[in-house]
Design an enzyme around this catalytic site. Structure first.
Site, mmCIF file in Angstrom:
data_model
loop_
_atom_site.group_PDB
_atom_site.id
_atom_site.type_symbol
_atom_site.label_atom_id
_atom_site.label_comp_id
_atom_site.label_asym_id
_atom_site.label_seq_id
_atom_site.Cartn_x
_atom_site.Cartn_y
_atom_site.Cartn_z
ATOM 1 N N HIS A 1 16.932 -38.245 -7.278
ATOM 2 C CA HIS A 1 16.145 -38.701 -6.137
ATOM 3 C C HIS A 1 14.684 -38.282 -6.272
ATOM 4 O O HIS A 1 13.960 -38.223 -5.275
ATOM 5 C CB HIS A 1 16.752 -38.157 -4.841
ATOM 6 C CG HIS A 1 18.148 -38.641 -4.588
ATOM 7 N ND1 HIS A 1 18.454 -39.965 -4.402
ATOM 8 C CD2 HIS A 1 19.331 -37.975 -4.547
ATOM 9 C CE1 HIS A 1 19.767 -40.098 -4.232
ATOM 10 N NE2 HIS A 1 20.323 -38.896 -4.332
ATOM 11 N N TRP B 1 -3.233 -2.684 -1.330
ATOM 12 C CA TRP B 1 -2.933 -4.082 -1.666
ATOM 13 C C TRP B 1 -3.759 -4.900 -0.696
ATOM 14 O O TRP B 1 -3.531 -4.850 0.514
ATOM 15 C CB TRP B 1 -1.436 -4.327 -1.488
ATOM 16 C CG TRP B 1 -0.928 -5.615 -2.039
ATOM 17 C CD1 TRP B 1 -0.519 -5.848 -3.324
ATOM 18 C CD2 TRP B 1 -0.720 -6.842 -1.328
ATOM 19 N NE1 TRP B 1 -0.086 -7.148 -3.448
ATOM 20 C CE2 TRP B 1 -0.198 -7.781 -2.242
ATOM 21 C CE3 TRP B 1 -0.929 -7.251 -0.009
ATOM 22 C CZ2 TRP B 1 0.119 -9.085 -1.884
ATOM 23 C CZ3 TRP B 1 -0.618 -8.553 0.351
ATOM 24 C CH2 TRP B 1 -0.098 -9.447 -0.583
ATOM 25 N N ASN C 1 -1.765 2.301 5.815
ATOM 26 C CA ASN C 1 -0.903 1.167 5.457
ATOM 27 C C ASN C 1 -0.667 0.367 6.729
ATOM 28 O O ASN C 1 -0.484 0.954 7.793
ATOM 29 C CB ASN C 1 0.459 1.641 4.954
ATOM 30 C CG ASN C 1 0.380 2.367 3.636
ATOM 31 O OD1 ASN C 1 -0.683 2.432 3.020
ATOM 32 N ND2 ASN C 1 1.501 2.914 3.202
ATOM 33 N N GLY C 2 -0.603 -0.938 6.604
ATOM 34 C CA GLY C 2 -0.368 -1.766 7.786
ATOM 35 C C GLY C 2 -1.587 -2.604 8.097
ATOM 36 O O GLY C 2 -2.515 -2.696 7.284
ATOM 37 N N GLU D 1 17.575 -18.480 -6.898
ATOM 38 C CA GLU D 1 17.284 -17.095 -7.263
ATOM 39 C C GLU D 1 16.834 -17.017 -8.726
ATOM 40 O O GLU D 1 15.926 -16.257 -9.070
ATOM 41 C CB GLU D 1 18.525 -16.225 -6.992
ATOM 42 C CG GLU D 1 18.529 -14.833 -7.587
ATOM 43 C CD GLU D 1 17.320 -13.971 -7.248
ATOM 44 O OE1 GLU D 1 16.601 -14.260 -6.292
ATOM 45 O OE2 GLU D 1 17.082 -13.002 -7.992
ATOM 46 N N CYS E 1 0.817 -1.213 0.000
ATOM 47 C CA CYS E 1 0.000 0.000 0.000
ATOM 48 C C CYS E 1 0.854 1.269 0.000
ATOM 49 O O CYS E 1 1.961 1.274 0.535
ATOM 50 C CB CYS E 1 -0.876 0.032 1.235
ATOM 51 S SG CYS E 1 -1.844 -1.443 1.485
ATOM 52 N N ARG F 1 5.056 -0.487 -5.962
ATOM 53 C CA ARG F 1 5.044 -1.204 -4.690
ATOM 54 C C ARG F 1 4.031 -2.341 -4.673
ATOM 55 O O ARG F 1 4.078 -3.199 -3.806
ATOM 56 C CB ARG F 1 4.740 -0.226 -3.558
ATOM 57 C CG ARG F 1 5.812 0.824 -3.379
ATOM 58 C CD ARG F 1 5.376 1.852 -2.372
ATOM 59 N NE ARG F 1 5.118 1.251 -1.086
ATOM 60 C CZ ARG F 1 6.012 1.137 -0.108
ATOM 61 N NH1 ARG F 1 7.215 1.610 -0.276
ATOM 62 N NH2 ARG F 1 5.709 0.574 1.035
ATOM 63 N N LYS G 1 6.530 -4.711 -3.865
ATOM 64 C CA LYS G 1 7.957 -4.430 -3.685
ATOM 65 C C LYS G 1 8.355 -4.525 -2.222
ATOM 66 O O LYS G 1 9.375 -5.100 -1.904
ATOM 67 C CB LYS G 1 8.266 -3.031 -4.232
ATOM 68 C CG LYS G 1 9.724 -2.620 -4.118
ATOM 69 C CD LYS G 1 10.597 -3.405 -5.068
ATOM 70 C CE LYS G 1 12.050 -3.013 -5.027
ATOM 71 N NZ LYS G 1 12.898 -4.116 -5.556
ATOM 72 N N LYS H 1 13.205 -15.445 -9.853
ATOM 73 C CA LYS H 1 13.016 -14.350 -10.807
ATOM 74 C C LYS H 1 12.081 -14.799 -11.928
ATOM 75 O O LYS H 1 11.211 -14.068 -12.353
ATOM 76 C CB LYS H 1 14.352 -13.973 -11.468
ATOM 77 C CG LYS H 1 15.231 -13.074 -10.678
ATOM 78 C CD LYS H 1 14.827 -11.629 -10.810
ATOM 79 C CE LYS H 1 15.623 -10.776 -9.853
ATOM 80 N NZ LYS H 1 15.390 -11.111 -8.427
ATOM 81 N N GLU I 1 8.522 -15.046 -10.702
ATOM 82 C CA GLU I 1 7.990 -13.735 -10.311
ATOM 83 C C GLU I 1 7.477 -12.927 -11.492
ATOM 84 O O GLU I 1 6.432 -12.311 -11.413
ATOM 85 C CB GLU I 1 9.095 -12.890 -9.639
ATOM 86 C CG GLU I 1 9.252 -13.071 -8.150
ATOM 87 C CD GLU I 1 10.220 -12.052 -7.555
ATOM 88 O OE1 GLU I 1 9.847 -11.388 -6.590
ATOM 89 O OE2 GLU I 1 11.358 -11.907 -8.056
HETATM 90 C C1 G6P Z 1 8.994 -9.264 -1.883
HETATM 91 C C2 G6P Z 1 9.440 -9.164 -3.318
HETATM 92 C C3 G6P Z 1 10.724 -9.957 -3.501
HETATM 93 C C4 G6P Z 1 11.786 -9.488 -2.507
HETATM 94 C C5 G6P Z 1 11.270 -9.627 -1.074
HETATM 95 C C6 G6P Z 1 12.213 -9.069 -0.021
HETATM 96 O O1 G6P Z 1 8.536 -10.544 -1.603
HETATM 97 O O2 G6P Z 1 8.443 -9.640 -4.186
HETATM 98 O O3 G6P Z 1 11.187 -9.759 -4.813
HETATM 99 O O4 G6P Z 1 12.931 -10.219 -2.696
HETATM 100 O O5 G6P Z 1 10.048 -8.922 -0.967
HETATM 101 O O6 G6P Z 1 12.274 -7.672 -0.085
HETATM 102 P P1 G6P Z 1 13.349 -6.805 0.675
HETATM 103 O O7 G6P Z 1 12.949 -5.384 0.455
HETATM 104 O O8 G6P Z 1 13.264 -7.195 2.135
HETATM 105 O O9 G6P Z 1 14.672 -7.131 0.104
#
Ligand code: G6P
Length: 610
Positions: free
Chosen positions: A507, A77, A103-104, A484, A2, A27, A605, A488, A491
């Site tokens: 396995h 959100w 927010n929160g 990772e 948010c 965000r 974000k 990505k 995502e």
């Molecule tokens: C969210 C994003 C991820 C990110 C994670 C941690 O889940 O979608 O892409 O890696 O937050 O975010 P930070 O700001 O703590 O690195």
């Protein structure tokens, strides 16, 4: 997640608020809304417009003559209740004289809703936020600050919030507890926002509220208060940001821009921190003496998402170079298993935003139990950075795209710097220290070399994008790279991507290998190359398509595969160079599939709710 923006001054608020909300889009959100204080004090003094969808949908749907010189806006959100027009913020009290954006999460919302309903209040939305509007509206306090403070006194949870009241037309009252709130100072006009990104085009003179603070914001200035309404007398200070760094510029997306910024960002990260003479590193922000470094017997790394995976890379670096046991754990799980906090363990919280609530709560749990936590954080002054005992700022510059790239690279470098530091107070020789420090200094150049092959990756990505499902595999140092890479890919391309240790293939997962399931394999030149190549043969024998991220001198033994060669650094630093092609594969797959790369569906974000 948010976002909040607010404006009070002589200009029309709606265009400023819409522009600000646009800057918070990255965000993650699913509805948006605005409230303005219209002139006059009649029952229509506050006008609200809100709807599910994008900020541009809200802008298109604004009623005619939606005008006012004070207002607040929000991107939501969804947490409590679906993303629809009613649940979008702002929320108002029964008389529409109070409007709140928040927010929160309010933890005791259900109980408060029941209490309000028992008093005859009709709640129109499913949200937790609506209770705040009713509580402020029903307060008998004389001032808006008094009303807000009274409402907050019965609320448990986290908030960054802004309140507009028809009876107090000269002000916006804002408050913070666990969710960022920034006041921006203009010329006879003032701004509020949950993120600097929404302010920098207007002002870079800001005051960041602390948890437990309130602020009164009028066109002429602001004052900060505690909940008991005593002054905290916070002053605004200039922040050193380049507004252009928040613009995508010539790039089609922020993610693309941020990937290409990696060489420069890496250089900033290393500047002043490498000591070539002693083969050591300088990390002044840790506030630790060599004696304290020597006393560390274990390192525990905590982060979420990509920060967790790079934490795994970091744990490997620390074990390799410092020979101190190290591991990474998802911060979101940590505090729920009543973790044992040891005095001689160094805890490392990793976060781009410095706001991720799961990571923040893990830090608080450690500190509550007397542990020492340092932060690897990008956003200066963020909640996690402030909560830690010391830290290494990432200096990646603003990262807007949800998928982390340049911050992630700098997190890796942060771990490399820390590992050398820990190693050099122990058994890491000056020769080895120098080897690493020299390799780190060369790394930004090598990052540039990898990125320069973008066209090659793009072609491969277009093929991978056609597959409904993919494997990413690697071993030891290569495994977090594979994790990772899979993260990505899913995502932003929304393709199913799963990471496995190459050694675990037979396995279980090998059962799925067939011509429709491509595997992206991480195969550096190291002690495990031969075994890795063996696994590639097993995949090829089952006609599984292969993309191999490797080094030029690795012999793949005639296996049929698309090779993506990266330049060699020191083996300990290979993981980050091998991560870069995987960023570009995910990016170009998503581009090919026509997705909104910077704002992937369902993701945010900064995840500021549990
Ligand atoms: C969210 C994003 C991820 C990110 C994670 C941690 O889940 O979608 O892409 O890696 O937050 O975010 P930070 O700001 O703590 O690195």
């Amino acid at each position: 997640m948010c976002g909040i923006v607010g404006y009070i001054g002589a200009q029309q608020a709606p265009p400023i608020l819409l522009e600000g909300l646009g800057r918070l889009e990255h965000r993650g959100y699913d509805s948006a809304g605005l409230v303005v204080r219209a002139d006059g004090r009649g029952p229509r003094a506050l006008r609200v417009a809100k709807r599910a969808g994008r900020v541009r949908d809200l802008a298109a749907a604004l009623p005619k003559r939606f005008a006012g010189t004070a207002g607040i806006g929000h991107t939501r959100w969804a947490t409590h209740g679906p993303a629809n027009d009613v649940n979008a913020h702002p929320h108002t009290d029964a008389d529409q004289r109070v409007a709140v954006v928040h927010n929160g999460i309010i933890d005791n919302a259900a109980a408060l809703r029941e209490r309000l309903a028992a008093d005859g209040v009709e709640l129109v939305s499913d949200t937790d936020t609506e209770v705040v509007a009713h509580l402020v509206g029903r307060s008998q306090a004389d001032t808006l600050e008094g009303k807000v403070s009274e409402a907050l006194s019965v609320i448990d949870g986290t908030w960054g919030l802004a309140v507009l009241h028809a009876d107090f037309p000269d002000r916006i009252v804002v408050a913070r507890n666990g969710s960022p709130l920034i006041v921006g100072v203009g010329d006879k006009e003032m701004y509020v926002a949950s993120d600097l990104a929404a302010l920098v085009r207007h002002t870079t003179t800001v005051a960041m509220l602390d948890d437990g603070e309130l602020a009164t914001v009028t066109a002429g200035g602001f004052t900060t208060l505690r909940h008991d309404l005593t002054a905290t007398a916070k002053a605004a200070t200039p922040v050193d940001v380049d507004p252009d760094s928040y613009e995508a510029g010539v790039h089609a997306s922020y993610m693309h821009k941020e990937m290409l910024e990696q060489p420069a960002a890496a250089e900033r990260m290393l500047r002043g921190r490498l000591d070539e003479r002693f083969g050591a590193t300088h990390l002044g922000g840790l506030n630790m003496e060599p004696r304290e470094f020597r006393a560390i017997r274990r390192v525990k790394i905590l982060g979420c998402g990509s920060a967790y995976y790079v934490g795994q890379m970091g744990a490997g670096l620390i074990e390799d170079l410092a020979r101190v046991p190290a591991d990474a754990e998802a911060a979101s799980e940590f505090r729920y298993r009543n973790p044992i906090i040891e005095p001689d363990t160094l805890y490392v919280a990793v976060s781009q935003s410095g706001e991720t609530i799961d990571t923040l709560l893990a830090v608080q749990e450690i500190r509550r139990k007397g542990g020492r936590v340092i932060g690897l954080v990008n956003v200066v002054g963020s909640a996690i950075a402030r909560e830690c005992d010391g830290g290494i700022y990432l200096h990646a510059g603003p990262e807007v795209a949800v998928a982390s790239t340049k911050a992630l690279t700098n997190m890796f470098l942060g771990f490399a710097l820390l590992a050398v530091q820990l190693g050099r107070v122990r058994d890491l020789s000056i020769a080895d220290g120098t080897r690493l420090v020299t390799a780190m200094a060369a790394l930004p150049g090598l990052v540039g070399q990898v990125l320069a092959k973008e066209e090659q990756y793009a072609a491969v990505a277009r093929t991978l994008a056609e597959a409904p499902s993919l494997f990413f595999i690697g071993r030891v140092r290569g495994f977090p790279v594979a994790r990772e890479g899979a993260q990505k890919f899913k995502e932003i391309s929304y393709r199913h991507a799963e990471a496995y240790q190459t050694s675990e293939l037979k396995h279980g997962p090998l059962a799925l290998i067939d011509p429709a399931l491509p595997t992206v394999a991480v195969v550096p030149a190291d002690d495990l190359t031969e075994r890795n190549v063996g696994a590639l043969h097993e995949i090829a024998a089952r006609r599984g398509p292969l993309v191999v991220v490797t080094h030029e001198d690795v012999d793949l033994g005639g296996v049929e595969a698309v090779r993506l060669d990266v330049p060699r650094s020191e083996p300990e630093l290979d993981p980050i160079l091998m991560t870069l092609p995987l960023q570009l594969l995910a990016y170009h797959a998503a581009l090919h599939l026509g997705h909104d790369i910077d704002k992937p569906r369902n993701l945010a974000k900064s995840v500021t709710v549990e």
